[in-house]
Design a protein around this motif. Structure first.
Motif, PDB file in Angstrom:
ATOM      1  N   ILE A  93     -63.828 -83.874  41.598  1.00 21.94           N
ATOM      2  CA  ILE A  93     -63.585 -82.590  42.598  1.00 21.94           C
ATOM      3  C   ILE A  93     -64.740 -82.492  43.704  1.00 21.94           C
ATOM      4  CG2 ILE A  93     -63.270 -80.017  42.942  1.00 21.94           C
ATOM      5  CD1 ILE A  93     -61.922 -80.291  40.341  1.00 21.94           C
ATOM      6  N   LYS A  94     -66.016 -82.728  43.262  1.00 22.86           N
ATOM      7  CA  LYS A  94     -67.262 -82.486  44.002  1.00 22.86           C
ATOM      8  C   LYS A  94     -67.030 -83.702  45.077  1.00 22.86           C
ATOM      9  CE  LYS A  94     -70.838 -80.467  41.296  1.00 22.86           C
ATOM     10  NZ  LYS A  94     -71.923 -81.086  40.560  1.00 22.86           N
ATOM     11  N   ASN A  96     -64.337 -85.402  46.431  1.00 22.71           N
ATOM     12  CA  ASN A  96     -63.248 -85.076  47.197  1.00 22.71           C
ATOM     13  C   ASN A  96     -63.204 -83.796  47.851  1.00 22.71           C
ATOM     14  OD1 ASN A  96     -62.004 -87.869  46.831  1.00 22.71           O
ATOM     15  ND2 ASN A  96     -62.021 -87.295  44.680  1.00 22.71           N
ATOM     16  N   LYS A  97     -63.900 -82.900  47.445  1.00 21.79           N
ATOM     17  CA  LYS A  97     -63.762 -81.519  48.006  1.00 21.79           C
ATOM     18  C   LYS A  97     -63.579 -81.225  49.467  1.00 21.79           C
ATOM     19  CE  LYS A  97     -68.356 -79.572  47.474  1.00 21.79           C
ATOM     20  NZ  LYS A  97     -69.274 -78.838  46.821  1.00 21.79           N
ATOM     21  N   LYS A  98     -64.298 -81.964  50.277  1.00 21.28           N
ATOM     22  CA  LYS A  98     -64.556 -81.755  51.576  1.00 21.28           C
ATOM     23  C   LYS A  98     -63.108 -82.213  51.972  1.00 21.28           C
ATOM     24  CE  LYS A  98     -69.278 -82.431  52.579  1.00 21.28           C
ATOM     25  NZ  LYS A  98     -70.408 -83.174  53.273  1.00 21.28           N
ATOM     26  N   LEU A 101     -60.367 -79.388  50.890  1.00 24.81           N
ATOM     27  CA  LEU A 101     -60.620 -78.196  51.670  1.00 24.81           C
ATOM     28  C   LEU A 101     -60.373 -78.099  53.053  1.00 24.81           C
ATOM     29  CD1 LEU A 101     -64.080 -77.040  50.175  1.00 24.81           C
ATOM     30  CD2 LEU A 101     -61.933 -75.948  49.701  1.00 24.81           C
ATOM     31  N   HIS A 114     -61.060 -75.482  38.868  1.00 22.96           N
ATOM     32  CA  HIS A 114     -60.933 -75.195  40.276  1.00 22.96           C
ATOM     33  C   HIS A 114     -62.226 -74.435  40.840  1.00 22.96           C
ATOM     34  CE1 HIS A 114     -60.748 -71.678  37.564  1.00 22.96           C
ATOM     35  NE2 HIS A 114     -60.920 -70.948  38.834  1.00 22.96           N
ATOM     36  N   TYR A 116     -65.209 -75.523  41.810  1.00 19.25           N
ATOM     37  CA  TYR A 116     -65.695 -75.923  43.002  1.00 19.25           C
ATOM     38  C   TYR A 116     -65.067 -75.832  44.490  1.00 19.25           C
ATOM     39  CZ  TYR A 116     -68.251 -78.748  39.272  1.00 19.25           C
ATOM     40  OH  TYR A 116     -69.013 -79.016  38.309  1.00 19.25           O
ATOM     41  N   LEU A 117     -63.701 -75.636  44.371  1.00 19.73           N
ATOM     42  CA  LEU A 117     -62.922 -75.368  45.540  1.00 19.73           C
ATOM     43  C   LEU A 117     -62.975 -73.891  45.706  1.00 19.73           C
ATOM     44  CD1 LEU A 117     -59.626 -77.387  45.201  1.00 19.73           C
ATOM     45  CD2 LEU A 117     -61.962 -78.188  46.281  1.00 19.73           C
ATOM     46  N   ASP A 120     -66.401 -72.913  47.501  1.00 19.03           N
ATOM     47  CA  ASP A 120     -66.467 -73.597  48.838  1.00 19.03           C
ATOM     48  C   ASP A 120     -65.397 -73.514  50.108  1.00 19.03           C
ATOM     49  OD1 ASP A 120     -69.297 -74.351  48.161  1.00 19.03           O
ATOM     50  OD2 ASP A 120     -68.447 -76.113  47.164  1.00 19.03           O
ATOM     51  N   ARG A 121     -64.662 -72.515  49.622  1.00 17.34           N
ATOM     52  CA  ARG A 121     -63.460 -72.365  50.391  1.00 17.34           C
ATOM     53  C   ARG A 121     -63.987 -72.048  51.848  1.00 17.34           C
ATOM     54  NH1 ARG A 121     -58.514 -69.328  47.677  1.00 17.34           N
ATOM     55  NH2 ARG A 121     -60.052 -67.990  47.238  1.00 17.34           N
TER      56      ARG A 121
END
Length: 385
Positions: A93-94, A96-98, A101, A114, A116-117, A120-121
């Motif tokens: 997730i870290k 691919n989070k950019k 999001l 969930h 990390y999302l 950083d939303r």
């Protein structure tokens, strides 16, 4: 009744799939319904994903995009070295989070990875985080305080709704829509046969070492069926029981003689162990704390529960399924319990039917998947207006 609403918007909805294959049936039919009007992606790790792709095909989900996103090169290397089949979810997730999001209006989780999302939303709190259950809520695990992190909760029935409400876990946007897994498995009849007319017993121990019957009584259960000829036995434990980092047991604990016995079938984790083939084929259920029994009693049938730890369960809602049959403390009581199970079943049939009605919301003229997709679109119309 389909998924159409008055919405004129099209949303990008991502389903996170980083878990074992038993999670697939809990989201795939709703993803398919959504894909009829929305842009749906399943976000996962690089792999063959045979079951995922086959399920999409069976449900005519041609509009779904499967996006195989890698974890970091270093983490991928260490995963291979340590023999991990799945990526470590936090690192994936870290990495691919950019992209997630930035790209999606909503992201669906069947588990609790969930954070990390959530942290950083975007300022407008997008993407919206949607929570699906990955089974019928039974034990305390399903009642996790992280439920309140999600913007939308898919609820399968009135029991789950009431428990969440009483425990302060009901968010601002819950929707009771039913059990979509049943829709996912309707596309193909699934069963298993021994080729004879003997009654079939399913033994389905859980992996939790503090609650599972396997450690104390498992081999004794197998021995009982090995030494008799009246019943067939399917031994299909929870997928995690024989995973070293989960249940902690090894398949080598099972003596070879059990594999050779014609009236015993052992399955430690194939597709049939998760697609209700064994549940549909069995005449009686022997288990402990797996919520799979709730799927078994959709068609009421006799159950026996093993409580070798002699837990005080009578007033604990986590053991609600033990109302569905006799509870015994030892495999030594199994012969008598099996003898009584069918004869005494009338007193449990009404209980099982009531529990099923409480567990799974149903509605004439629509499926759980259609209602789930419609509820998601309706929520997003209001939340993202």
């Amino acid at each position: 009744m389909g998924t159409k609403t008055e919405s004129e918007r099209t949303y990008k909805i991502g389903f996170i799939f980083l878990d074992e294959i038993h999670h697939i049936f809990h989201f795939i039919s709703i993803a398919t319904e959504l894909s009829k009007t929305q842009k749906v992606s399943i976000l996962t790790y690089p792999s063959n994903h045979d079951l995922l792709r086959r399920s999409i095909k069976e449900l005519d989900g041609d509009n779904i995009t499967v996006e195989e996103l890698p974890t970091s090169a270093f983490r991928s290397f260490t995963d291979r070295i340590k023999g991990r089949e799945l990526p470590r979810k936090g690192f994936w997730i870290k990495k691919n989070k950019k992209y997630i999001l930035k790209t999606f209006d909503a992201v669906v989780f069947t588990d609790y990875f969930h954070k990390y999302l959530l942290r950083d939303r975007k300022p407008g709190k997008t993407p919206k985080l949607l929570k699906f259950p990955h089974g019928t809520p039974g034990r305390a695990y399903a009642f996790n305080k992280s439920q309140l992190d999600f913007d939308f909760q898919l609820i399968i029935g009135n029991f789950q709704y009431q428990q969440y409400k009483e425990m302060g876990l009901l968010g601002n946007h819950p929707a009771i829509t039913g059990y979509a897994k049943l829709d996912a498995l309707k596309a193909k009849e699934r069963n298993f046969s021994f080729g004879n007319k003997k009654p079939v017993v399913l033994y389905n121990p859980h992996f939790d070492p503090n609650l599972s019957s396997w450690k104390h009584e498992g081999l004794e259960v197998l021995d009982y069926f090995y030494n008799q000829e009246h019943f067939n036995l399917i031994f299909a434990p929870h997928l995690h029981l024989f995973q070293e980092n989960k249940g902690g047991h090894k398949a080598s604990e099972i003596p070879e003689k059990f594999y050779r016995k014609k009236n015993i079938h052992i399955d430690l984790g194939s597709l049939k162990s998760i697609d209700m083939s064994y549940l549909n084929s069995a005449d009686l259920y022997v288990g402990d704390v797996s919520s799979q029994v709730y799927e078994f009693i959709i068609t009421p049938k006799p159950c026996i529960f093993l409580n070798p730890n002699e837990l005080q369960y009578e007033n604990d809602f986590s053991f609600r399924f033990w109302k569905c049959g006799e509870v015994i403390n030892s495999a030594k009581q199994l012969n008598e319990a099996l003898t009584k199970a069918t004869a005494d079943f009338a007193k449990y049939r009404t209980v099982q039917k009531k529990i099923t009605e409480e567990n799974y919301y149903t509605e004439e003229g629509s499926t759980a998947s259609e209602r789930g997709a419609k509820a998601i679109i309706s929520y997003l119309d209001k939340a993202l207006a």
